[in-house]
Write an enzyme that holds these catalytic residues in place. Structure first.
Site, short mmCIF file in Angstrom:
data_model
loop_
_atom_site.label_atom_id
_atom_site.label_comp_id
_atom_site.label_asym_id
_atom_site.label_seq_id
_atom_site.Cartn_x
_atom_site.Cartn_y
_atom_site.Cartn_z
N ASP A 133 0.84 -1.20 0.00
CA ASP A 133 0.00 0.00 0.00
C ASP A 133 0.87 1.25 0.00
O ASP A 133 1.98 1.25 0.55
CB ASP A 133 -0.91 0.03 1.23
CG ASP A 133 -1.91 -1.11 1.25
OD1 ASP A 133 -2.16 -1.70 0.18
OD2 ASP A 133 -2.45 -1.40 2.34
N ARG A 134 0.35 2.31 -0.58
CA ARG A 134 1.14 3.53 -0.73
C ARG A 134 1.73 4.06 0.59
O ARG A 134 2.89 4.45 0.63
CB ARG A 134 0.27 4.61 -1.39
CG ARG A 134 1.03 5.88 -1.72
CD ARG A 134 0.28 6.77 -2.68
NE ARG A 134 1.18 7.78 -3.23
CZ ARG A 134 0.99 8.42 -4.37
NH1 ARG A 134 -0.08 8.16 -5.10
NH2 ARG A 134 1.85 9.32 -4.79
#
Length: 222
Positions: free
Chosen positions: A58-59
């Site tokens: 995830d970012r």
């Protein structure tokens, strides 16, 4: 970009929070393109550089990301990930200590595409996928607890969702119930260690990411 391991078939880099692994609707430059440029320059590669994306983070999450440098490695790594042969260990900082210092969490997760969020349920629901992880407490500070997490399944936002369902949202993770964000927009979750058999050489590979330079992470390092 920080390279942790590389050879002719694979490359492992330490992703920073805020980076995206692969291109998305934001149009921001992904880590995969940065790695391609690195390979092109380092090895004086003419033309397009091959790079296979086999998994993502995830970012707002930091830590180890493994890429394939050859089609042979990509095919074999895809199979290894599907069969659970790549073992990833995560570290997470939470504000609420779990009631039990270690344990196994089992939930049924339902993904909401519009919200880009998963919801955890104790029993099976329509369109739900079973999610299992193991956790153990490995550190404490005055306000926070450090957990080590091993995934037994790979679901959307699994660690974030399951720890929140246990009452222990990850520090900075507003989406899953943290009371406030981290100043840099990260969440305090990282892919710390990766263990697998090399897809071509069959050598046992174990790599570990350095901790973020954030003072809280560094305090746990000490």
């Amino acid at each position: 970009m920080e390279v942790v391991y590389e050879d002719n078939h694979i490359i492992i880099v330490n992703k920073q929070s805020g980076e995206i692994v692969q291109g998305d609707k934001t149009g921001d430059r992904p880590l995969s393109d940065i790695v391609k440029d690195y390979i092109k320059i380092r090895y004086a590669k003419p033309g397009a550089v091959f790079l296979g994306v086999v998994h993502r983070l995830d970012r707002p999450v930091s830590g180890l990301v493994l890429f394939a440098r050859t089609s042979k490695a990509l095919t074999r790594l895809n199979r290894m990930f599907a069969q659970g042969e790549v073992h990833k260990t995560y570290w997470a900082i939470v504000g609420n200590a779990p009631r039990e210092p270690e344990g196994m969490l089992e939930h049924w997760l339902v993904r909401n595409e519009q919200q880009n969020k998963s919801y955890a349920y104790p029993s099976e629901k329509p369109n739900a996928k079973k999610a299992i992880l193991k956790y153990r407490t490995i550190g404490h500070s005055d306000r926070y607890t450090l957990l080590e997490v091993q995934l037994l399944t790979g679901r959307h936002h699994q660690i974030r969702c399951q720890l929140a369902a246990m009452g222990c949202p990850i520090k900075g993770d507003l989406k899953y119930g943290a009371p406030r964000s981290n100043p840099d927009g990260s969440i305090s979750l990282m892919s710390r260690r990766m263990e697998f058999v090399h897809p071509v050489s069959k050598e046992a590979i174990t790599v570990e990411a350095p901790l973020p330079r954030d003072p809280l992470w560094q305090a746990f390092a000490r």
